[in-house]
Structure formats: C-alpha cells, structure tokens
Scaffold this motif. Structure first.
Motif, PDB file in Angstrom:
ATOM      1  N   MET A 199      17.710  -6.227  -3.393  1.00  0.00           N
ATOM      2  CA  MET A 199      16.634  -6.060  -4.357  1.00  0.00           C
ATOM      3  C   MET A 199      16.522  -4.584  -4.751  1.00  0.00           C
ATOM      4  O   MET A 199      16.514  -3.695  -3.909  1.00  0.00           O
ATOM      5  N   THR A 200      16.445  -4.350  -6.029  1.00  0.00           N
ATOM      6  CA  THR A 200      16.326  -2.984  -6.548  1.00  0.00           C
ATOM      7  C   THR A 200      14.878  -2.522  -6.489  1.00  0.00           C
ATOM      8  O   THR A 200      13.983  -3.210  -6.948  1.00  0.00           O
ATOM      9  N   LYS A 201      14.688  -1.350  -5.918  1.00  0.00           N
ATOM     10  CA  LYS A 201      13.369  -0.725  -5.895  1.00  0.00           C
ATOM     11  C   LYS A 201      13.280   0.264  -7.046  1.00  0.00           C
ATOM     12  O   LYS A 201      14.291   0.804  -7.488  1.00  0.00           O
ATOM     13  N   VAL A 202      12.047   0.513  -7.493  1.00  0.00           N
ATOM     14  CA  VAL A 202      11.807   1.490  -8.551  1.00  0.00           C
ATOM     15  C   VAL A 202      10.866   2.565  -8.016  1.00  0.00           C
ATOM     16  O   VAL A 202       9.745   2.269  -7.593  1.00  0.00           O
ATOM     17  N   TYR A 203      11.366   3.791  -8.014  1.00  0.00           N
ATOM     18  CA  TYR A 203      10.583   4.959  -7.600  1.00  0.00           C
ATOM     19  C   TYR A 203      10.118   5.657  -8.863  1.00  0.00           C
ATOM     20  O   TYR A 203      10.888   5.803  -9.811  1.00  0.00           O
ATOM     21  N   SER A 204       8.860   6.099  -8.873  1.00  0.00           N
ATOM     22  CA  SER A 204       8.386   6.817 -10.054  1.00  0.00           C
ATOM     23  C   SER A 204       7.372   7.875  -9.654  1.00  0.00           C
ATOM     24  O   SER A 204       6.714   7.778  -8.617  1.00  0.00           O
ATOM     25  N   GLY A 205       7.299   8.885 -10.493  1.00  0.00           N
ATOM     26  CA  GLY A 205       6.362   9.975 -10.265  1.00  0.00           C
ATOM     27  C   GLY A 205       5.716  10.387 -11.568  1.00  0.00           C
ATOM     28  O   GLY A 205       6.323  10.289 -12.630  1.00  0.00           O
ATOM     29  N   ASP A 206       4.478  10.839 -11.452  1.00  0.00           N
ATOM     30  CA  ASP A 206       3.741  11.272 -12.635  1.00  0.00           C
ATOM     31  C   ASP A 206       2.718  12.322 -12.209  1.00  0.00           C
ATOM     32  O   ASP A 206       2.191  12.275 -11.099  1.00  0.00           O
ATOM     33  N   ARG A 207       2.480  13.257 -13.088  1.00  0.00           N
ATOM     34  CA  ARG A 207       1.402  14.229 -12.908  1.00  0.00           C
ATOM     35  C   ARG A 207       0.233  13.715 -13.727  1.00  0.00           C
ATOM     36  O   ARG A 207       0.303  13.670 -14.951  1.00  0.00           O
ATOM     37  N   THR A 208      -0.832  13.297 -13.044  1.00  0.00           N
ATOM     38  CA  THR A 208      -1.988  12.728 -13.731  1.00  0.00           C
ATOM     39  C   THR A 208      -3.155  13.715 -13.664  1.00  0.00           C
ATOM     40  O   THR A 208      -3.083  14.720 -12.949  1.00  0.00           O
ATOM     41  N   ILE A 209      -4.218  13.395 -14.342  1.00  0.00           N
ATOM     42  CA  ILE A 209      -5.407  14.233 -14.302  1.00  0.00           C
ATOM     43  C   ILE A 209      -5.972  14.302 -12.882  1.00  0.00           C
ATOM     44  O   ILE A 209      -6.615  15.265 -12.496  1.00  0.00           O
ATOM     45  N   ASP A 210      -5.675  13.272 -12.079  1.00  0.00           N
ATOM     46  CA  ASP A 210      -6.139  13.226 -10.687  1.00  0.00           C
ATOM     47  C   ASP A 210      -5.131  13.818  -9.710  1.00  0.00           C
ATOM     48  O   ASP A 210      -5.362  13.797  -8.501  1.00  0.00           O
ATOM     49  N   GLY A 211      -4.002  14.307 -10.213  1.00  0.00           N
ATOM     50  CA  GLY A 211      -2.986  14.908  -9.351  1.00  0.00           C
ATOM     51  C   GLY A 211      -1.671  14.157  -9.395  1.00  0.00           C
ATOM     52  O   GLY A 211      -1.426  13.328 -10.267  1.00  0.00           O
ATOM     53  N   ILE A 212      -0.838  14.463  -8.418  1.00  0.00           N
ATOM     54  CA  ILE A 212       0.505  13.884  -8.321  1.00  0.00           C
ATOM     55  C   ILE A 212       0.429  12.435  -7.849  1.00  0.00           C
ATOM     56  O   ILE A 212      -0.295  12.132  -6.899  1.00  0.00           O
ATOM     57  N   LEU A 213       1.189  11.566  -8.490  1.00  0.00           N
ATOM     58  CA  LEU A 213       1.267  10.164  -8.085  1.00  0.00           C
ATOM     59  C   LEU A 213       2.731   9.788  -7.960  1.00  0.00           C
ATOM     60  O   LEU A 213       3.488   9.889  -8.928  1.00  0.00           O
ATOM     61  N   VAL A 214       3.150   9.379  -6.751  1.00  0.00           N
ATOM     62  CA  VAL A 214       4.519   8.921  -6.521  1.00  0.00           C
ATOM     63  C   VAL A 214       4.440   7.527  -5.918  1.00  0.00           C
ATOM     64  O   VAL A 214       3.743   7.305  -4.924  1.00  0.00           O
ATOM     65  N   THR A 215       5.161   6.586  -6.533  1.00  0.00           N
ATOM     66  CA  THR A 215       5.130   5.209  -6.068  1.00  0.00           C
ATOM     67  C   THR A 215       6.529   4.651  -5.893  1.00  0.00           C
ATOM     68  O   THR A 215       7.496   5.167  -6.457  1.00  0.00           O
ATOM     69  N   VAL A 216       6.606   3.596  -5.094  1.00  0.00           N
ATOM     70  CA  VAL A 216       7.813   2.776  -4.986  1.00  0.00           C
ATOM     71  C   VAL A 216       7.348   1.343  -5.230  1.00  0.00           C
ATOM     72  O   VAL A 216       6.455   0.848  -4.539  1.00  0.00           O
ATOM     73  N   ASP A 217       7.902   0.734  -6.253  1.00  0.00           N
ATOM     74  CA  ASP A 217       7.492  -0.610  -6.680  1.00  0.00           C
ATOM     75  C   ASP A 217       5.976  -0.711  -6.849  1.00  0.00           C
ATOM     76  O   ASP A 217       5.355  -1.697  -6.472  1.00  0.00           O
ATOM     77  N   GLY A 218       5.386   0.346  -7.411  1.00  0.00           N
ATOM     78  CA  GLY A 218       3.966   0.337  -7.727  1.00  0.00           C
ATOM     79  C   GLY A 218       3.031   0.688  -6.580  1.00  0.00           C
ATOM     80  O   GLY A 218       1.831   0.796  -6.777  1.00  0.00           O
ATOM     81  N   GLN A 219       3.567   0.877  -5.377  1.00  0.00           N
ATOM     82  CA  GLN A 219       2.756   1.237  -4.209  1.00  0.00           C
ATOM     83  C   GLN A 219       3.008   2.699  -3.848  1.00  0.00           C
ATOM     84  O   GLN A 219       4.118   3.194  -4.027  1.00  0.00           O
ATOM     85  N   PRO A 220       2.006   3.397  -3.292  1.00  0.00           N
ATOM     86  CA  PRO A 220       2.219   4.802  -2.912  1.00  0.00           C
ATOM     87  C   PRO A 220       3.393   4.960  -1.951  1.00  0.00           C
ATOM     88  O   PRO A 220       3.542   4.167  -1.013  1.00  0.00           O
ATOM     89  N   LEU A 221       4.224   5.951  -2.215  1.00  0.00           N
ATOM     90  CA  LEU A 221       5.378   6.235  -1.350  1.00  0.00           C
ATOM     91  C   LEU A 221       4.890   6.966  -0.104  1.00  0.00           C
ATOM     92  O   LEU A 221       4.191   7.979  -0.213  1.00  0.00           O
ATOM     93  N   ASP A 222       5.258   6.467   1.072  1.00  0.00           N
ATOM     94  CA  ASP A 222       4.912   7.105   2.345  1.00  0.00           C
ATOM     95  C   ASP A 222       5.608   8.462   2.410  1.00  0.00           C
ATOM     96  O   ASP A 222       6.794   8.581   2.092  1.00  0.00           O
ATOM     97  N   GLU A 223       4.893   9.492   2.839  1.00  0.00           N
ATOM     98  CA  GLU A 223       5.475  10.836   2.920  1.00  0.00           C
ATOM     99  C   GLU A 223       6.440  10.992   4.092  1.00  0.00           C
ATOM    100  O   GLU A 223       7.246  11.912   4.115  1.00  0.00           O
ATOM    101  N   HIS A 224       6.361  10.128   5.092  1.00  0.00           N
ATOM    102  CA  HIS A 224       7.232  10.165   6.280  1.00  0.00           C
ATOM    103  C   HIS A 224       7.181  11.512   7.000  1.00  0.00           C
ATOM    104  O   HIS A 224       8.166  11.956   7.573  1.00  0.00           O
ATOM    105  N   THR A 225       6.003  12.146   7.001  1.00  0.00           N
ATOM    106  CA  THR A 225       5.864  13.427   7.698  1.00  0.00           C
ATOM    107  C   THR A 225       5.918  13.252   9.218  1.00  0.00           C
ATOM    108  O   THR A 225       6.134  14.228   9.932  1.00  0.00           O
ATOM    109  N   GLU A 226       5.755  12.021   9.706  1.00  0.00           N
ATOM    110  CA  GLU A 226       5.817  11.802  11.152  1.00  0.00           C
ATOM    111  C   GLU A 226       7.242  11.967  11.686  1.00  0.00           C
ATOM    112  O   GLU A 226       7.425  12.327  12.834  1.00  0.00           O
TER     113      GLU A 226
END
Length: 98
Positions: free
Chosen positions: A1-28
């Motif tokens: 299954m193909t995933k879609v990653y997207s990013g946008d600079r919005t008035i509320d700040g940076i938004l990065v998603t994968v298949d429409g859900q927020p992308l985990d930063e994986h800082t752990e």
C-alpha cells in the motif's frame, strides 16, 4: 500500500502528515531536534523530518539513521512551502543511495 506524506506551513504552524494523520517525530529513537519539523534548508529540524519519514517508511530506525543525512540534503532541504511525497517516491530516492 502506498502512503502519502505531506507538509504545509499553515497559519497555525507546520503540519506534516502521513495518509492524513500527524507524522510521529520518532524522537524516542533518535532526537536531532525537539523543536518539531522543518524543511527547505539543512539543519536539525529537517534532519528530524527526514528521519521520521524514513522510520515510518522503512520500519527500521537503524537504517533510517544511516540514510537520513543523504535524504535530508537531497530531498527535505529542497522541499517547497507545501509538498507531497509518496512511499514510491521515497523508494526511488533511496535506490540512488544504494
């Protein structure tokens, strides 16, 4: 299954998603920056984005960490304000690094 990653600079700040859900930063598993994601330049926040995309895509944090510098410089640092990338696009980029 193909995933879609997207990013946008919005008035509320940076938004990065994968298949429409927020992308985990994986800082752990690897923390380049605790300031969130960024793109369009080389630095710690674009590194965190590159790493997070690669961990999500590959499911392998160690491999993602090895590939992150090249992926960040060749892809994330060149994103425009708004961007979209599929998992197939990521595979094509990673083939160049093999």
């Amino acid at each position: 299954m193909t995933k879609v990653y997207s990013g946008d600079r919005t008035i509320d700040g940076i938004l990065v998603t994968v298949d429409g859900q927020p992308l985990d930063e994986h800082t752990e598993s690897r923390c380049y920056s605790r300031n969130g994601f960024e793109w369009s330049y080389e630095g710690p926040e674009p590194s965190q984005l590159a790493y997070a995309m690669l961990v999500d895509h590959l499911g392998d944090p160690a491999r993602a960490e090895r590939l992150e510098p090249s992926f960040m410089r060749s892809v994330v640092a060149n994103f425009q304000n708004e961007w979209e990338m599929t998992s197939a696009d990521i595979d094509r980029v990673l083939q160049r690094f093999a």
